[in-house]
Design a protein around this motif. Structure first.
Motif, PDB file in Angstrom:
ATOM      1  N   PHE A 224       4.550   5.467 -13.871  1.00  0.00           N
ATOM      2  CA  PHE A 224       3.386   4.725 -13.328  1.00  0.00           C
ATOM      3  C   PHE A 224       2.789   5.557 -12.448  1.00  0.00           C
ATOM      4  CE2 PHE A 224       0.683   1.563 -11.517  1.00  0.00           C
ATOM      5  CZ  PHE A 224       0.797   0.536 -12.117  1.00  0.00           C
ATOM      6  N   ARG A 225       1.550   6.119 -12.675  1.00  0.00           N
ATOM      7  CA  ARG A 225       0.941   6.952 -11.844  1.00  0.00           C
ATOM      8  C   ARG A 225       0.472   6.358 -10.555  1.00  0.00           C
ATOM      9  NH1 ARG A 225      -4.123  10.996 -12.173  1.00  0.00           N
ATOM     10  NH2 ARG A 225      -3.318  12.386 -10.729  1.00  0.00           N
ATOM     11  N   VAL A 226       0.950   6.538  -9.152  1.00  0.00           N
ATOM     12  CA  VAL A 226       0.589   5.969  -8.022  1.00  0.00           C
ATOM     13  C   VAL A 226      -0.308   7.288  -7.104  1.00  0.00           C
ATOM     14  CG1 VAL A 226       1.328   5.025  -6.062  1.00  0.00           C
ATOM     15  CG2 VAL A 226       2.439   4.549  -7.896  1.00  0.00           C
ATOM     16  N   LEU A 227      -1.643   6.847  -7.004  1.00  0.00           N
ATOM     17  CA  LEU A 227      -2.283   7.804  -6.151  1.00  0.00           C
ATOM     18  C   LEU A 227      -2.127   7.393  -4.488  1.00  0.00           C
ATOM     19  CD1 LEU A 227      -5.611   7.923  -8.295  1.00  0.00           C
ATOM     20  CD2 LEU A 227      -3.748   9.347  -8.035  1.00  0.00           C
ATOM     21  N   PRO A 228      -2.461   8.236  -3.868  1.00  0.00           N
ATOM     22  CA  PRO A 228      -2.055   8.225  -2.483  1.00  0.00           C
ATOM     23  C   PRO A 228      -3.012   7.151  -1.740  1.00  0.00           C
ATOM     24  CG  PRO A 228      -2.009  10.594  -2.797  1.00  0.00           C
ATOM     25  CD  PRO A 228      -2.651   9.767  -3.833  1.00  0.00           C
ATOM     26  N   GLY A 229      -2.514   6.298  -1.038  1.00  0.00           N
ATOM     27  CA  GLY A 229      -3.324   5.298  -0.241  1.00  0.00           C
ATOM     28  C   GLY A 229      -3.906   4.220  -0.999  1.00  0.00           C
TER      29      GLY A 229
ATOM     30  N   ARG B 230       0.909  -1.114  -0.107  1.00  0.00           N
ATOM     31  CA  ARG B 230       0.040  -0.159  -0.142  1.00  0.00           C
ATOM     32  C   ARG B 230       0.683   1.324  -0.157  1.00  0.00           C
ATOM     33  NH1 ARG B 230      -3.139   3.134   4.550  1.00  0.00           N
ATOM     34  NH2 ARG B 230      -5.100   3.913   3.466  1.00  0.00           N
ATOM     35  N   ALA B 231       0.888   2.093  -0.979  1.00  0.00           N
ATOM     36  CA  ALA B 231       1.512   3.169  -0.908  1.00  0.00           C
ATOM     37  C   ALA B 231       0.824   4.336  -0.045  1.00  0.00           C
ATOM     38  CB  ALA B 231       1.366   3.812  -2.323  1.00  0.00           C
ATOM     39  N   THR B 232       1.641   5.101   0.334  1.00  0.00           N
ATOM     40  CA  THR B 232       1.117   6.332   1.099  1.00  0.00           C
ATOM     41  C   THR B 232       0.839   7.681   0.411  1.00  0.00           C
ATOM     42  OG1 THR B 232       3.325   6.524   1.998  1.00  0.00           O
ATOM     43  CG2 THR B 232       1.649   5.279   3.413  1.00  0.00           C
ATOM     44  N   ILE B 233       2.011   8.027  -0.070  1.00  0.00           N
ATOM     45  CA  ILE B 233       1.915   9.410  -0.973  1.00  0.00           C
ATOM     46  C   ILE B 233       2.011   8.930  -2.408  1.00  0.00           C
ATOM     47  CG2 ILE B 233       2.789  11.188   0.831  1.00  0.00           C
ATOM     48  CD1 ILE B 233       5.269  10.831  -1.278  1.00  0.00           C
ATOM     49  N   GLY B 234       1.366   9.805  -3.362  1.00  0.00           N
ATOM     50  CA  GLY B 234       1.631   9.478  -4.671  1.00  0.00           C
ATOM     51  C   GLY B 234       2.600  10.051  -5.711  1.00  0.00           C
ATOM     52  N   GLY B 235       2.663   9.504  -6.727  1.00  0.00           N
ATOM     53  CA  GLY B 235       3.664  10.511  -7.803  1.00  0.00           C
ATOM     54  C   GLY B 235       3.567   9.694  -9.136  1.00  0.00           C
ATOM     55  N   ASP B 236       4.098  10.275  -9.947  1.00  0.00           N
ATOM     56  CA  ASP B 236       3.951   9.808 -11.551  1.00  0.00           C
ATOM     57  C   ASP B 236       4.848   8.727 -11.939  1.00  0.00           C
ATOM     58  OD1 ASP B 236       1.710  11.639 -11.954  1.00  0.00           O
ATOM     59  OD2 ASP B 236       3.143  13.427 -12.334  1.00  0.00           O
ATOM     60  N   ASP B 237       5.944   8.538 -11.074  1.00  0.00           N
ATOM     61  CA  ASP B 237       6.868   7.648 -11.520  1.00  0.00           C
ATOM     62  C   ASP B 237       7.122   6.848 -10.285  1.00  0.00           C
ATOM     63  OD1 ASP B 237       7.480   9.086 -14.317  1.00  0.00           O
ATOM     64  OD2 ASP B 237       8.550  10.473 -12.860  1.00  0.00           O
ATOM     65  N   LEU B 238       7.819   5.565 -10.370  1.00  0.00           N
ATOM     66  CA  LEU B 238       7.863   4.784  -9.220  1.00  0.00           C
ATOM     67  C   LEU B 238       9.319   4.115  -9.455  1.00  0.00           C
ATOM     68  CD1 LEU B 238       7.163   1.552  -9.839  1.00  0.00           C
ATOM     69  CD2 LEU B 238       4.940   2.181  -9.623  1.00  0.00           C
ATOM     70  N   ARG B 239       9.854   3.617  -8.417  1.00  0.00           N
ATOM     71  CA  ARG B 239      10.922   2.565  -8.391  1.00  0.00           C
ATOM     72  C   ARG B 239      10.823   1.624  -7.127  1.00  0.00           C
ATOM     73  NH1 ARG B 239      15.889   6.766  -8.264  1.00  0.00           N
ATOM     74  NH2 ARG B 239      15.884   7.341  -5.999  1.00  0.00           N
ATOM     75  N   LEU B 240      11.215   0.274  -7.334  1.00  0.00           N
ATOM     76  CA  LEU B 240      11.134  -0.607  -6.313  1.00  0.00           C
ATOM     77  C   LEU B 240      12.552  -0.915  -5.860  1.00  0.00           C
ATOM     78  CD1 LEU B 240       8.980  -3.116  -8.227  1.00  0.00           C
ATOM     79  CD2 LEU B 240       8.224  -1.583  -6.705  1.00  0.00           C
ATOM     80  N   ARG B 241      12.696  -1.413  -4.469  1.00  0.00           N
ATOM     81  CA  ARG B 241      13.715  -1.781  -3.937  1.00  0.00           C
ATOM     82  C   ARG B 241      13.610  -3.066  -3.465  1.00  0.00           C
ATOM     83  NH1 ARG B 241      17.439   2.676  -1.298  1.00  0.00           N
ATOM     84  NH2 ARG B 241      16.943   4.519  -2.385  1.00  0.00           N
TER      85      ARG B 241
ATOM     86  N   ARG C   4       8.412   9.439  -7.514  1.00  0.00           N
ATOM     87  CA  ARG C   4       8.836  10.749  -7.755  1.00  0.00           C
ATOM     88  C   ARG C   4       7.711  11.656  -7.294  1.00  0.00           C
ATOM     89  NH1 ARG C   4      11.467  13.958 -12.107  1.00  0.00           N
ATOM     90  NH2 ARG C   4       9.898  13.014 -13.391  1.00  0.00           N
ATOM     91  N   ALA C   5       8.024  12.413  -6.142  1.00  0.00           N
ATOM     92  CA  ALA C   5       6.765  13.395  -5.508  1.00  0.00           C
ATOM     93  C   ALA C   5       6.949  14.781  -5.941  1.00  0.00           C
ATOM     94  CB  ALA C   5       6.572  12.680  -4.149  1.00  0.00           C
ATOM     95  N   PRO C   6       5.958  15.435  -5.856  1.00  0.00           N
ATOM     96  CA  PRO C   6       6.029  17.001  -5.875  1.00  0.00           C
ATOM     97  C   PRO C   6       6.727  17.525  -4.830  1.00  0.00           C
ATOM     98  CG  PRO C   6       3.824  16.383  -6.064  1.00  0.00           C
ATOM     99  CD  PRO C   6       4.380  15.035  -5.918  1.00  0.00           C
ATOM    100  N   GLY C   7       7.465  18.722  -4.804  1.00  0.00           N
ATOM    101  CA  GLY C   7       8.179  19.337  -3.850  1.00  0.00           C
ATOM    102  C   GLY C   7       7.048  19.620  -2.545  1.00  0.00           C
ATOM    103  N   GLY C   8       7.742  19.640  -1.503  1.00  0.00           N
ATOM    104  CA  GLY C   8       6.879  19.660  -0.448  1.00  0.00           C
ATOM    105  C   GLY C   8       6.480  18.398   0.480  1.00  0.00           C
TER     106      GLY C   8
END
Length: 434
Positions: A155-160, A83-94, A219-223
């Motif tokens: 890959f766009r990820v939305l919060p929660g 489950r993601a918490t914050i969202g972003g337009d790009d992702l990467r895995l570890r 990769r999330a917005p500034g702030g």
């Protein structure tokens, strides 16, 4: 803790609810380099989900036939939900091989949306799977003790929301020492053969553990920034509901995300059942893992320390042993604050709830209870933490302060039920993360 620490039989003390089309077709929103950097409009990499890597105990290994005499998950597909918490337009895995006894060969990896957005689902939305690469290749090998970060993936990820990560291992890992997070409270699925892109996994074997996957970044917005929580099974979620994401860090995120002033705060759970501050238990001690699990977390701005019950509960119930563990815990908290402050991370200390009536930790003389009170007094009054979160006050029974509130107690007088975890989440001032 099982945590709070399982030793032998007695036991010592989880992203993308977005349309599949947007997930599959999304590119970097600003048209820039997906790796970030100048010209990004302030976007930066932030962890949105983590799981603390541990050496897998025999009872938590992949079930038969996926564990052989000297190899694990050979010619096998592993599908996991996070489950993601914050969202972003790009992702990467570890992926982590921190405790692997041999190289970890990842043959093929994909990211997709779970069917109906459901945590722990074996099925994914048809057409939503996207291949994950490593240095522009589909396969990679992680050396023992190391971890690997994937290439950025649009890959766009939305919060929660939930995300499905599927891994195929052709050769498997040639060791019975492997890295996992047993306390996933989320169902994973295993199936022989390569089914990385399959929408369904008929006949798959369910298992409530995460293997190898240790982080998801966006990769999330500034702030935006991350709050990292360290602790034991009270944070790892023993007593919470499998596939419901109702541990207290999950419920805290839900509250922060619902408020404009604190939306954009990732909440990262870096706890493990049975973990301790001072000594190795289930996983390395907190002082040993602080750099890996907190200071190296992308976008970490805050640290919540809710840790120490296992140290008190596993120290002998003698005056000398309890005096020693008290002194060592306070010195350890001081060290944690010093090391985090050096990286610009604010540190919040959480008081320890009562464990009166617990079969293992509540000694007849009340020595461990006295230690807990002494530790809590220092947390509240020493002024060393940037703020104090009073979890003790949130869940103790007003009629008997040495015990948990009955409505919050899962039944062992140590761990909490989802309602109790909600009380912890509600006790965290949202203003701390503005």
């Amino acid at each position: 803790m099982s945590g709070v620490l399982h030793l032998a039989a007695s036991g010592l003390l989880a992203i993308g609810l977005l349309a599949a089309s947007s997930a599959v077709g999304a590119g970097a929103a600003d048209g820039g380099d997906a790796r970030g950097g100048a010209g990004d409009g302030g976007r930066h990499w932030v962890h949105t989900w983590t799981a603390m890597p541990q050496l897998t105990e025999p009872a938590n290994m992949p079930p038969e036939p996926f564990t052989g005499e000297d190899v694990v998950l050979a010619d096998a597909t592993l599908r996991q939900t996070v489950r993601a918490t914050i969202g972003g337009d790009d992702l990467r895995l570890r992926f982590s091989n921190a405790f692997g006894g041999a190289p970890l060969p990842l043959t093929e990896v994909s990211v997709a949306l779970p069917r109906d957005g459901r945590a722990g689902a074996a099925a994914i939305e048809p057409g939503s799977a996207r291949p994950v690469t490593f240095h522009e290749r589909s396969a990679t090998t992680v050396p023992p003790g190391a971890h690997v970060v994937s290439d950025p993936l649009p890959f766009r990820v939305l919060p929660g929301t939930d995300l499905t990560v599927t891994v195929y291992l052709a050769e498997g890992q040639a060791s019975l020492d492997i890295t996992s997070h047993p306390g996933s409270r989320t169902t994973s699925h295993l199936l022989a053969g390569n089914h990385v892109d399959a929408a369904e996994l008929p006949g798959a074997t369910p298992t409530d553990h995460w293997y190898f996957l240790s982080g998801l970044e966006v990769r999330a917005p500034g702030g935006t920034g991350a709050a990292v929580v360290v602790g034991d099974s009270l944070t790892d979620g023993r007593g919470s509901t499998t596939n419901m994401n109702d541990r207290w860090p999950d419920q805290l995120f839900d509250r922060l995300d619902s408020r404009p002033a604190t939306a954009g705060t990732a909440v990262l759970n870096q706890a493990a059942g049975g973990n301790r501050v001072l000594n190795d238990g289930l996983g390395p001690n907190l002082l040993a893992r602080l750099d890996r699990d907190v200071l190296a977390a992308s976008g970490a701005e805050w640290l919540v320390v809710f840790h120490g019950v296992n140290d008190i509960g596993t120290a002998a119930a003698t005056p000398a042993a309890q005096a020693d563990v008290t002194a060592q815990l306070l010195a350890a908290y001081d060290q944690i604050v010093t090391r985090a402050h050096a990286q610009g991370i604010r540190v919040y200390g959480a008081t320890l709830p009562p464990f009166g009536g617990n079969e293992m930790y509540d000694d007849a003389a009340g020595l461990r209870a006295e230690t807990r009170q002494a530790v809590n007094t220092w947390i509240r009054e020493a002024g060393r933490f940037d703020a104090v979160i009073d979890f003790d006050a949130a869940v103790r029974d007003p009629a008997d302060p040495g015990r948990l509130l009955p409505a919050a107690d899962v039944g062992d007088h140590l761990h909490l039920n989802p309602h109790g975890y909600g009380l912890l989440a509600d006790a965290v001032p949202a203003r701390l993360f503005r």
